[in-house]
Design a protein around this motif. Sequence first.
Motif, PDB file in Angstrom:
ATOM      1  N   TRP A 252      -6.970 -38.842  11.571  1.00  0.00           N
ATOM      2  CA  TRP A 252      -6.120 -39.865  12.161  1.00  0.00           C
ATOM      3  C   TRP A 252      -4.866 -39.267  12.812  1.00  0.00           C
ATOM      4  CZ3 TRP A 252      -1.427 -40.108   9.532  1.00  0.00           C
ATOM      5  CH2 TRP A 252      -1.418 -39.498   8.269  1.00  0.00           C
ATOM      6  N   LEU A 253      -4.530 -38.011  12.497  1.00  0.00           N
ATOM      7  CA  LEU A 253      -3.413 -37.346  13.177  1.00  0.00           C
ATOM      8  C   LEU A 253      -3.856 -36.678  14.477  1.00  0.00           C
ATOM      9  CD1 LEU A 253      -1.468 -35.692  10.209  1.00  0.00           C
ATOM     10  CD2 LEU A 253      -0.844 -37.722  11.523  1.00  0.00           C
ATOM     11  N   ARG A 254      -5.160 -36.701  14.718  1.00  0.00           N
ATOM     12  CA  ARG A 254      -5.691 -36.061  15.932  1.00  0.00           C
ATOM     13  C   ARG A 254      -6.331 -37.117  16.841  1.00  0.00           C
ATOM     14  NH1 ARG A 254      -8.215 -30.059  14.660  1.00  0.00           N
ATOM     15  NH2 ARG A 254      -6.300 -29.195  13.759  1.00  0.00           N
ATOM     16  N   ASN A 255      -5.529 -38.076  17.261  1.00  0.00           N
ATOM     17  CA  ASN A 255      -6.093 -39.151  18.071  1.00  0.00           C
ATOM     18  C   ASN A 255      -5.987 -38.908  19.567  1.00  0.00           C
ATOM     19  OD1 ASN A 255      -3.361 -39.519  18.339  1.00  0.00           O
ATOM     20  ND2 ASN A 255      -3.276 -41.382  17.105  1.00  0.00           N
ATOM     21  N   HIS A 256      -5.421 -37.767  19.956  1.00  0.00           N
ATOM     22  CA  HIS A 256      -5.423 -37.424  21.376  1.00  0.00           C
ATOM     23  C   HIS A 256      -6.818 -36.927  21.752  1.00  0.00           C
ATOM     24  CE1 HIS A 256      -4.557 -35.430  25.173  1.00  0.00           C
ATOM     25  NE2 HIS A 256      -3.389 -36.059  25.192  1.00  0.00           N
ATOM     26  N   PRO A 257      -7.368 -37.397  22.877  1.00  0.00           N
ATOM     27  CA  PRO A 257      -8.781 -37.107  23.153  1.00  0.00           C
ATOM     28  C   PRO A 257      -9.085 -35.690  23.613  1.00  0.00           C
ATOM     29  CG  PRO A 257      -7.825 -38.364  24.957  1.00  0.00           C
ATOM     30  CD  PRO A 257      -6.797 -38.337  23.870  1.00  0.00           C
ATOM     31  N   ARG A 258      -8.090 -34.929  24.111  1.00  0.00           N
ATOM     32  CA  ARG A 258      -8.436 -33.641  24.719  1.00  0.00           C
ATOM     33  C   ARG A 258      -7.499 -32.490  24.415  1.00  0.00           C
ATOM     34  NH1 ARG A 258     -13.600 -32.817  26.158  1.00  0.00           N
ATOM     35  NH2 ARG A 258     -14.444 -34.895  26.449  1.00  0.00           N
ATOM     36  N   ARG A 259      -6.424 -32.701  23.688  1.00  0.00           N
ATOM     37  CA  ARG A 259      -5.451 -31.622  23.532  1.00  0.00           C
ATOM     38  C   ARG A 259      -5.953 -30.515  22.609  1.00  0.00           C
ATOM     39  NH1 ARG A 259      -0.454 -31.960  19.580  1.00  0.00           N
ATOM     40  NH2 ARG A 259      -1.138 -29.796  19.498  1.00  0.00           N
ATOM     41  N   HIS A 260      -5.307 -29.363  22.705  1.00  0.00           N
ATOM     42  CA  HIS A 260      -5.668 -28.193  21.901  1.00  0.00           C
ATOM     43  C   HIS A 260      -4.892 -28.218  20.591  1.00  0.00           C
ATOM     44  CE1 HIS A 260      -6.757 -24.117  20.856  1.00  0.00           C
ATOM     45  NE2 HIS A 260      -5.490 -23.770  20.802  1.00  0.00           N
ATOM     46  N   TRP A 261      -5.583 -27.839  19.484  1.00  0.00           N
ATOM     47  CA  TRP A 261      -4.967 -27.821  18.153  1.00  0.00           C
ATOM     48  C   TRP A 261      -5.020 -26.405  17.573  1.00  0.00           C
ATOM     49  CZ3 TRP A 261      -2.712 -32.370  16.856  1.00  0.00           C
ATOM     50  CH2 TRP A 261      -3.167 -33.513  17.527  1.00  0.00           C
ATOM     51  N   ARG A 262      -4.060 -26.126  16.725  1.00  0.00           N
ATOM     52  CA  ARG A 262      -3.950 -24.780  16.141  1.00  0.00           C
ATOM     53  C   ARG A 262      -5.189 -24.404  15.330  1.00  0.00           C
ATOM     54  NH1 ARG A 262       1.124 -22.188  12.796  1.00  0.00           N
ATOM     55  NH2 ARG A 262      -0.052 -20.659  11.586  1.00  0.00           N
ATOM     56  N   VAL A 263      -5.638 -25.294  14.457  1.00  0.00           N
ATOM     57  CA  VAL A 263      -6.818 -25.041  13.628  1.00  0.00           C
ATOM     58  C   VAL A 263      -7.942 -25.944  14.100  1.00  0.00           C
ATOM     59  CG1 VAL A 263      -7.772 -25.053  11.290  1.00  0.00           C
ATOM     60  CG2 VAL A 263      -5.374 -24.418  11.652  1.00  0.00           C
ATOM     61  N   PRO A 264      -9.075 -25.391  14.528  1.00  0.00           N
ATOM     62  CA  PRO A 264     -10.188 -26.240  14.976  1.00  0.00           C
ATOM     63  C   PRO A 264     -10.851 -26.946  13.808  1.00  0.00           C
ATOM     64  CG  PRO A 264     -10.860 -23.945  14.960  1.00  0.00           C
ATOM     65  CD  PRO A 264      -9.385 -23.955  14.653  1.00  0.00           C
ATOM     66  N   TYR A 265     -11.538 -28.023  14.128  1.00  0.00           N
ATOM     67  CA  TYR A 265     -12.310 -28.749  13.112  1.00  0.00           C
ATOM     68  C   TYR A 265     -13.629 -28.025  12.851  1.00  0.00           C
ATOM     69  CZ  TYR A 265     -14.100 -32.904  10.678  1.00  0.00           C
ATOM     70  OH  TYR A 265     -14.580 -33.783   9.738  1.00  0.00           O
ATOM     71  N   VAL A 266     -14.256 -27.539  13.902  1.00  0.00           N
ATOM     72  CA  VAL A 266     -15.485 -26.756  13.772  1.00  0.00           C
ATOM     73  C   VAL A 266     -15.317 -25.461  14.554  1.00  0.00           C
ATOM     74  CG1 VAL A 266     -17.971 -26.664  14.165  1.00  0.00           C
ATOM     75  CG2 VAL A 266     -16.897 -28.846  13.590  1.00  0.00           C
ATOM     76  N   GLN A 267     -15.588 -24.348  13.883  1.00  0.00           N
ATOM     77  CA  GLN A 267     -15.601 -23.040  14.552  1.00  0.00           C
ATOM     78  C   GLN A 267     -17.056 -22.702  14.862  1.00  0.00           C
ATOM     79  OE1 GLN A 267     -12.693 -21.022  15.179  1.00  0.00           O
ATOM     80  NE2 GLN A 267     -14.181 -20.095  16.561  1.00  0.00           N
ATOM     81  N   VAL A 268     -17.383 -22.601  16.146  1.00  0.00           N
ATOM     82  CA  VAL A 268     -18.744 -22.299  16.582  1.00  0.00           C
ATOM     83  C   VAL A 268     -18.845 -20.799  16.855  1.00  0.00           C
ATOM     84  CG1 VAL A 268     -20.538 -22.800  18.286  1.00  0.00           C
ATOM     85  CG2 VAL A 268     -18.922 -24.592  17.609  1.00  0.00           C
ATOM     86  N   VAL A 269     -19.907 -20.187  16.362  1.00  0.00           N
ATOM     87  CA  VAL A 269     -20.109 -18.748  16.551  1.00  0.00           C
ATOM     88  C   VAL A 269     -21.371 -18.515  17.368  1.00  0.00           C
ATOM     89  CG1 VAL A 269     -20.508 -16.539  15.400  1.00  0.00           C
ATOM     90  CG2 VAL A 269     -18.919 -18.189  14.407  1.00  0.00           C
TER      91      VAL A 269
END
Length: 499
Positions: A252-269
């Motif tokens: 709920w603190l990440r309601n902006h649709p496109r901005r960059h965040w310090r820690v990702p929700y999913v790290q894809v390798v």
Amino acid sequence: MTRVRHNDYGVLRPPAVGAWEPALRVSVVIPAYNSAEALERTVPALARQTYPAELMEVVVADDGSEPPLDVPGARVVRVSGGWGRGAARQAGQLAATGDVIHWLDSDMLLADDHIEAHMRWHHLIDYAVVIGDTRFVEKAGEEGVQSEYTRKTLESSRRLKDAGASAYLLHTGASTSVRADLLRAAGGVDTSLNMAEDTELGYRLAQAGAVFIPDAEARAWHVGPSTVMLREKEVHRHNWSYLGDFIPVLRWLRNHPRRHWRVPYVQVVVAATTYEETRATVDSALAGTLTDAAVTIVGPWDKLTGERRSNLDDPFLELRLLDNLYAHEPRVSFAESVPVSAAPAPFLLSVPTGWVLGADTLARLVRHADRDLLGLVSVALSEGASGVVAARLERTAAFGRASLLDGAADDLVDEMFGSEWVSGGEYGFATAEEAEPLAGDPAKWRALAGERQKEVKKLRAEVERLAAEVERLSAEPPADDRAGRGGLSSLIRQLRSAG
């Protein structure tokens, strides 16, 4: 060592207070700023503890007090290179020598067996975070009350046994304890934070595999109300300005649709292969509806040296093209080897290069994993002579805990969190050749939706105006015009329904 499933520590059987033999050393770390009077109550209470004195030390981290603190019965270290609670906690734990770090606020009063109640859990497992039973009082000797948030959380979660991935939210610095090696493996305290540093640390301890245990027998009293009690809205306004960057599960603190965040929700390798197939996989991961994903491309990037070379005949041309393509994309990083952990990101998705994710593949996989708090979701993509080609969604907390125990990681994760196989086709995976081209402009569609909303608003206003006009005209109908009045009423209903 006992294996705890999710956060259900009920399988553990701690010894009764006073009926066991301690062996671990504990460092009680107290961050303090101009709090000499409070420490005159807190530190002497530590001298009365039932836990063996030879296994205890008290470290006061003086966060710039003037005059500097002098605390009999404690070792005082002066905080340098920063200020605030995060810097003080980190300075204190770095100076500590105990097997366990026990955080304590400077204005706490402890029952004589408080430390012992904490420490019996740490003798059972290496990954416990023990939370004391803190009551708030106006003065010493009162029974006090728990904070309302703590009380409701404990009641609704069977004292955190059913709290699952959110158990860390009860982690505070007032009176909690953790193994020193687990604390340091999680990265210690973030010195940049001077509020909510305990919540952020609790989140990272959860990703490292911690189990959070509230102990009702670890009794303590906080003299005076907390800052949250006094200024709750202001505290939240302050902390929520940055916690979204640090704790991705606070969706709920990440309601902006496109901005960059310090820690990702999913790290894809993704492993670097050819330019085209690697790009297809990476771009699909970045283009999904789950926008706070980041990608790590694994390859021998140290081969990309700066000496003169043939641009088109470079033996490392594929790597160089990928480096060119993503050099300035903040969500893409380059690594020489597969990361051991995605921490502090809560999920790691490993994707075979050349396979493309659908628009909602990541979001659906995470939802599937969260439904039963699964530690591993394996995605079958294809099968051939060499076996099954699969993608893997790993829960960081599950594999963090497995790394602390002896045994095969996948088996331990299955036992403590659960694992499942799903079909790649069902979740939108396709080969690069089969996948639809990435298309669509989310910003454009949002703008178009905004225009349509304006049009709808105008039309609704017009409907209301016309309905009001019809009401006015029908206010005094002729006595013999009942049918007409009924028709007008029907028209009004139709107009309002259309609006």
